[in-house]
Design an enzyme around this catalytic site. Structure first.
Site, short mmCIF file in Angstrom:
data_model
loop_
_atom_site.label_atom_id
_atom_site.label_comp_id
_atom_site.label_asym_id
_atom_site.label_seq_id
_atom_site.Cartn_x
_atom_site.Cartn_y
_atom_site.Cartn_z
N SER A 18 -10.97 -0.94 -2.66
CA SER A 18 -9.83 -0.83 -1.75
C SER A 18 -10.24 -1.01 -0.31
CB SER A 18 -9.23 0.57 -1.84
OG SER A 18 -8.20 0.62 -2.76
N HIS A 58 -4.24 6.19 2.43
CA HIS A 58 -4.86 4.95 1.98
C HIS A 58 -4.35 3.73 2.76
CE1 HIS A 58 -5.60 1.73 -1.05
NE2 HIS A 58 -6.60 2.47 -1.46
N ASP A 107 0.82 -1.20 0.00
CA ASP A 107 0.00 0.00 0.00
C ASP A 107 0.86 1.26 0.00
OD1 ASP A 107 -2.33 1.74 0.49
OD2 ASP A 107 -3.33 -0.13 1.01
#
Ligand SMILES: *[C@@H]1O[C@H](CO)[C@@H](O)[C@H](O)[C@H]1NC(C)=O
Ligand SMILES: *[C@@H]1O[C@H](CO)[C@@H](O)[C@H](O)[C@H]1NC(C)=O
Ligand SMILES: *[C@@H]1O[C@H](CO)[C@@H](O)[C@H](O)[C@H]1NC(C)=O
Ligand SMILES: *[C@@H]1O[C@H](CO)[C@@H](O)[C@H](O)[C@H]1NC(C)=O
Ligand SMILES: *[C@@H]1O[C@H](CO)[C@@H](O)[C@H](O)[C@H]1NC(C)=O
Ligand SMILES: *[C@@H]1O[C@H](CO)[C@@H](O)[C@H](O)[C@H]1NC(C)=O
Ligand SMILES: *[C@@H]1O[C@H](CO)[C@@H](O)[C@H](O)[C@H]1NC(C)=O
Length: 747
Positions: free
Chosen positions: A525, A208, A156
């Site tokens: 996601s 994220h 990530d």
């Protein structure tokens, strides 16, 4: 559990936060992959696949072998400037900076197999926001020890290590098999691994990775606060360890870095890999470094969970569709950040707002909708002052300043309604102002009310904070990528549906927004780490199960209906198909005890690769000299022992065999029950399976006859029912699967 004292401050927000999976989140401003147009003399990065070195004498030998492929260096050039990554675990090869000419001469060296230009993949996040049935004190969560002892790796954007979600209270040290290392601001028994494969090795500039990590395995955080409520935040496997492999920077993720992350994570000994990244659909598996690297990880027993992509609702938009991956679609949760739009005619519309106002405003304001300014293209004009403006939602990045101007010009508020494609999927965005978001259907009600000339149209906003128990839920989100797969139409993809819309999870502190320490974002996601967390819980209970057995357990126990027994719907509130949901919506508590599993091993996948891509494909993806296509049975996609069943729509009956393994009570008897539309005739033989010991395998056949019509596909299901278990597989009869030879031709 003494180790989690007082963590349940608010059951409501706990449930709220738990429903949050993460990271195929689509960032609208960077939605398109970058195309590299290389000039012949220009350097670019290539991922180069080579035969393994003859002596398998460790990393140094690999590195020397890889260096031997490099062209002679120019004066002043270092090897490091050319050899960017050297892979040993899931891929035999390296990434190098080369010109086309250099690549051509490298290709002549013995041992060279293939090169791929390094591409950039995107993070799978749509700006986003649980109800998976995990409650403190319910048997299952504590039975699974909250995932303790299991290591969840993520590829990530990095991790904000100081976040309270990554505090290690109650977490034991990592198991001795852990070989990884940690380079982060704070490493502890929760965050046991942090490595970067990009230049910027700071924490998480994007957010994220922090969001996905905390969704999968964030620890309990009492008193977590977001603008819409306070409560205890937790990931799906709050007891599990986290290892972050930073492979993305600036919203871009190089395939070469992803491969390096897969290689390191597999070597380090993660149990689950959560990958909320994706690329374009329809890439052959032997040209997809992610599929190749993930195969290596799966063959070492790692469960690889990937986002299905955010390219929905277009059919066949699925990504990460290799059969060895667990591919996750995104749906809604039964939660709303509620804001009502009360109309002058007494009607009330259910909207949502991330910026909630504490004091009620009972005053009604005139409602303004202008077809000419449909998308909020107002200047500073006075016409908006004192009114509530109605516009259609576009891209938040564009609309944010427009909304800002309208509010600055004195408007009382703005209502943004979804476009027809997104329908009922309201992707919440924090406008930090008086903005309420509503569905496309409610948008139509509002615009016609605003246009009605008989009465002066008036409206007011009422804020209701977080409401739970919203119906219907789950609903498939518009952006969630859909099946069938181009490459493998004979296997149902996506595999599973999990929460991915408006998911609340950890966020780094940022100067440019009000967000942090928690934020609400959306995307496949966000759905992916929910499933990674579920896998961690299952691994804790069943450490010896294969990745395929764990996938089977999750798929065959999933829900095809919601909690009141209605069909799962899509973004238009029509009944969702298997190509939207996969096997169904994850049911965590049932997944731990599936009764039977459909298992698959490396040799099965290898046989499939031989069928699809031949011996070159096998050499690229599997790289195991003891497996050759001449000795392996070629397995068509439809005949893989997958937990879902897809057969081609043919004029003659079509039969597939499946083998189930008993993981339930030693002595048990299962009876076949088929649900199918009238146009299908499904025969199962034998109709009863009787087991007398654990681990026993039984094979059965399913023969499907269908009426060929205009339909592209039919769906039904097969349920093996015992006293205690229901093992359900959707049956898909697909015209596309009949074209599977066509797919072979284009590959
Ligand atoms: C959570 O569940 C555990 C195990 O059932 C129990 O020991 C603990 O007291 C519970 N915590 C709260 C806050 O309810
Ligand atoms: C999961 O399965 C259980 C047992 O069948 C059921 O009670 C529950 O409603 C299902 N759904 C969720 C989200 O837990
Ligand atoms: C929302 O709040 C308003 C005003 O406080 C109240 O009248 C209304 O019933 C609430 N709506 C819901 C769905 O709870
Ligand atoms: C279940 O789905 C039906 C439609 O299929 C819907 O009417 C109902 O509200 C849903 N119930 C819940 C709890 O979501
Ligand atoms: C949000 O709005 C308030 C006042 O309306 C302002 O003080 C605050 O700075 C804003 N926050 C951000 C991140 O823009
Ligand atoms: C290669 O395949 C054989 C046969 O399936 C298996 O036993 C062996 O473990 C595999 N080797 C590797 C390195 O995966
Ligand atoms: C299914 O199994 C039966 C009995 O073992 C066998 O005769 C048949 O060839 C198999 N079919 C396929 C498609 O593998």
């Amino acid at each position: 559990m003494a180790s989690f004292p007082n963590f349940l401050l608010s059951l409501v927000l706990l449930a709220t936060l738990l429903s949050t999976p993460a990271l195929c989140y689509i960032n609208p401003s960077t939605a398109r992959p970058q195309q590299n147009v290389a000039e012949p003399s220009a350097y670019r990065s290539y991922i180069v696949l080579v035969e393994p070195p003859r002596s398998d004498a460790g990393e140094d030998a690999h590195r020397r072998w890889h260096e031997s492929f490099l062209p002679s260096l120019h004066a002043g050039e270092s090897i490091e400037s050319r050899l960017l990554h050297s892979y040993t675990e899931v891929f035999s090869g390296f990434t190098a900076r080369l010109t086309k000419a250099e690549l051509h001469s490298m290709a002549k060296k013995p041992g060279f197999m293939r090169a791929f230009p390094d591409r950039k993949l995107q993070l799978m996040t749509t700006h986003t926001p649980a109800f998976l049935g995990l409650r403190n004190g319910t048997g299952f969560w504590s039975e699974a020890r909250y995932g303790k002892g299991v290591i969840v790796g993520l590829l990530d954007t990095g991790i904000h290590a100081a976040h309270p979600s990554f505090d290690d209270h109650g977490i034991p040290p990592p198991p001795p098999r852990w070989k990884g290392s940690c380079k982060a601001a704070r490493c502890n028994n929760k965050l046991i691994g942090a490595k970067s494969f990009v230049e910027d090795d700071s924490g998480d500039e994007d957010g994220h990775g922090t969001h996905t990590s905390s969704t999968a395995a964030g620890n309990f955080v009492p008193g977590a606060y977001h603008g819409v409520g306070t409560g205890t935040a937790a990931g799906i496997a709050p007891g599990a360890h986290v290892a972050m492999y930073k492979v993305c920077a600036d919203n871009q993720c190089d395939e070469s870095a992803i491969l390096a992350g897969l290689d390191a994570a597999t070597k380090d000994g993660v149990d689950v890999l959560s990958i909320s990244l994706g690329e374009n659909t329809g890439t052959r598996f032997d040209r997809d470094p992610m599929a190749i690297g993930a195969f290596g990880a799966v063959s070492k027993g790692v469960v690889v969970v990937c986002a299905a992509g955010n390219s929905g609702p277009t059919p066949a938009s699925i990504t990460n569709d290799a059969p060895w991956l667990l591919t996750v679609a995104a749906g809604t949760v039964d939660r709303s950040f509620a804001a009502e739009v009360r109309l002058g005619n007494g009607k009330s519309i259910h909207g949502e707002a991330l910026t909630q106002e504490a004091k009620p405003r009972s005053k009604l304001y005139p409602l303004l909708f202008s077809e000419a300014r449909r998308y909020c293209e107002y200047g500073d004009e006075n016409s908006v002052a004192g009114k509530i403006i109605v516009c259609e939602a576009t891209v938040p990045e564009f609309q944010m300043p427009q909304v800002g101007r309208i509010i600055a010009a004195g408007a009382a508020g703005v209502v943004l309604f979804n476009d027809d494609i997104s329908g009922y999927t309201t992707l919440l965005q924090d406008y930090n102002s008086t903005v309420v978001q509503v569905t496309a259907a409610d948008g139509a009600i509002l615009t016609s009310y605003a246009a009605s000339s008989e009465t002066r149209s008036l409206a007011a906003f009422n804020y209701n904070n977080t409401l739970l128990g919203i119906h219907p839920a789950p609903v498939v989100s518009w952006f969630s990528s859909r099946g069938p797969s181009f490459i493998i139409p004979g296997v149902l993809k996506p595999d599973i549906l999990a929460p991915g819309l408006n998911i609340l999870a950890a966020w780094p502190p940022k100067t440019d927004s009000a967000s942090g320490p928690f934020n609400i974002i959306s995307g496949t996601s966000m759905a992916t780490p929910h499933i990674s967390g579920v896998v961690a819980l299952l691994k804790s209970i069943h450490p010896s199960w294969s990745p395929a057995a764990i996938k089977s357990a999750i798929l065959t126990t999933s829900d095809m209906v919601n909690s009141t027994g209605g069909s799962i719907l899509d973004q238009h509130h029509t009944i969702a198909s298997v190509y939207d949901t996969g096997a169904g919506h994850v049911n965590v508590t049932r997944a731990a005890d599936p009764g039977l599993v459909y298992d698959l091993g490396i040799t099965d996948y290898a046989g499939y690769i031989c069928w699809l891509l031949g011996k070159d494909g096998l050499a690229t993806i599997v790289r195991n000299s003891s497996l050759t296509c001449t000795k392996l049975p070629k397995i068509e996609d439809v005949h893989l022992n997958y937990p879902t069943i897809t057969v081609p729509m043919t004029s003659t009956p079509f039969t597939v065999n499946r083998t189930v393994t008993n993981v339930g009570p030693a002595k048990s008897t299962y009876t076949a029950k088929v649900d199918a539309p009238k146009s299908l005739v499904v025969r199962v033989f034998p109709k009863t399976l009787t087991f007398s010991k654990p681990g026993e395998k039984k094979t059965f056949s399913v023969t499907v006859s269908s009426h060929i019509g205009k339909e592209l596909f039919f769906e039904g299901s097969l349920r093996w029912v015992s006293e205690r278990h229901v093992v359900r597989s959707p049956i898909v009869v697909a015209a596309a699967a009949a074209g599977r030879s066509l797919v072979k031709n284009i590959t």
